[in-house]
Motif scaffolding. Structure first.
Motif, PDB file in Angstrom:
ATOM      1  N   HIS A 153       0.796  -1.226   0.000  1.00 60.76           N
ATOM      2  CA  HIS A 153       0.000   0.000   0.000  1.00 60.76           C
ATOM      3  C   HIS A 153       0.831   1.280   0.000  1.00 60.76           C
ATOM      4  O   HIS A 153       0.304   2.347  -0.323  1.00 60.76           O
ATOM      5  N   GLU A 154       2.130   1.208   0.314  1.00 58.96           N
ATOM      6  CA  GLU A 154       2.968   2.400   0.313  1.00 58.96           C
ATOM      7  C   GLU A 154       3.887   2.466  -0.906  1.00 58.96           C
ATOM      8  O   GLU A 154       4.722   3.364  -1.005  1.00 58.96           O
ATOM      9  N   ARG A 198      -5.721   2.382  -2.354  1.00 54.58           N
ATOM     10  CA  ARG A 198      -4.673   2.383  -1.324  1.00 54.58           C
ATOM     11  C   ARG A 198      -5.271   2.293   0.080  1.00 54.58           C
ATOM     12  O   ARG A 198      -4.737   1.600   0.948  1.00 54.58           O
ATOM     13  N   ARG A 212      -4.459  -0.746   2.476  1.00 51.31           N
ATOM     14  CA  ARG A 212      -3.816  -0.466   3.772  1.00 51.31           C
ATOM     15  C   ARG A 212      -4.609  -1.070   4.922  1.00 51.31           C
ATOM     16  O   ARG A 212      -4.031  -1.674   5.838  1.00 51.31           O
ATOM     17  N   GLU A 238      -3.966  -4.857   4.812  1.00 50.06           N
ATOM     18  CA  GLU A 238      -2.596  -5.294   5.106  1.00 50.06           C
ATOM     19  C   GLU A 238      -2.198  -5.026   6.550  1.00 50.06           C
ATOM     20  O   GLU A 238      -1.325  -5.719   7.091  1.00 50.06           O
ATOM     21  N   THR A 239      -2.795  -4.032   7.185  1.00 48.22           N
ATOM     22  CA  THR A 239      -2.438  -3.704   8.570  1.00 48.22           C
ATOM     23  C   THR A 239      -3.389  -4.340   9.575  1.00 48.22           C
ATOM     24  O   THR A 239      -3.225  -4.149  10.783  1.00 48.22           O
TER      25      THR A 239
END
Length: 259
Positions: A135-136, A171, A175, A178-179
């Motif tokens: 995502h980054e 995104r 995010r 994924e987090t």
């Protein structure tokens, strides 16, 4: 049903309204997706079951809304919409990030919980993610990874102007997914059915099967051929299993207010 929050109806799309349905199937989408991914399911469900496809902020007719930034507020707002718009009895289905949302919403808990949750292609919250985070990443690499994961259509990825519009939502969703982690997660207060793809590298079979440890009220698990997007690749197989779950749900004693 309560009066509910203003605009709560925007959370749901009913492709085939069935006001007299005996059961409702509420389906939350995976990261980057909208209610449209479930539209083809409406006519394939039993005639006494109504499909409610979830439309999250930042997409479709909610494109101007800010995408969700955190799980607590997203789950709170989704729960309020369910209380206002979804009649009982109902089942909650979610694929990948959609299953994460189902978990976050149900464990809060809901005043009128679902009869059962159907969790598809999603690791249990105490299991680490299987792939590196994306995502980054800078735009070109991020979009390339989206294409590799196969969740974003190639024609969308090939449209720079469209991707510029969609990038913040994509995104934000990725995010959140994924987090997402709970090293000591709360058990689910309702029975659980999990579906996993035999060749899924995003949510491997063992990671999805780990939901069993969080299902003290009952667990069923189903293996389906295919990768992470088996809900498209093997839609007929998945819908057959969901039909079975609907039949079993209607045959089981009815739940009442979380009891």
């Amino acid at each position: 049903m309560t009066a509910g929050p203003a605009g709560s109806g925007r959370w749901f799309h009913r492709p085939l309204p069935r006001p007299e349905a005996r059961l409702r199937l509420v389906c939350a989408p995976y990261a980057g997706a909208g209610a449209g991914v479930y539209r083809p399911w409406a006519e394939r469900l039993p005639a006494d079951t109504e499909l409610l496809a979830v439309r999250l902020p930042g997409r479709e007719n909610r494109l101007r809304e800010r995408p969700a930034q955190d799980w607590p507020s997203l789950a709170r707002d989704f729960a309020a919409a369910i209380e206002d718009q979804v009649a009982s009895p109902y089942l909650l289905f979610g694929h990948s990030m959609g299953a994460m949302l189902v978990y976050e919403t149900v464990v809060r808990p809901l005043a009128r919980p679902p009869e059962r949750v159907l969790l598809s292609g999603c690791r249990a919250p105490h299991v680490p993610r299987a792939l590196p985070a994306i995502h980054e990443l800078p735009p070109a690499r991020f979009h390339a990874e989206l294409g590799r994961l196969a969740g974003t259509p190639a024609d969308v990825l090939a449209a720079p102007r469209l991707m510029a519009v969609l990038d913040p939502m994509l995104r934000a969703d990725i995010r959140l997914a994924e987090t997402w982690a709970h090293p000591a997660p709360d058990p689910l207060p309702v029975p659980v059915t999990a579906f996993w793809g035999a060749d899924d590298d995003v949510a491997p079979p063992a990671a999805v099967g780990a939901w069993r440890a969080l299902a003290p009220r009952g667990f069923r698990g189903h293996r389906i051929d295919g990768g992470h997007f088996f809900l498209h690749e093997r839609a007929r197989d998945l819908l057959g299993l969901i039909d079975d779950e609907i039949t079993l749900c209607q045959a089981e004693p009815r739940r009442s207010n979380g009891s």
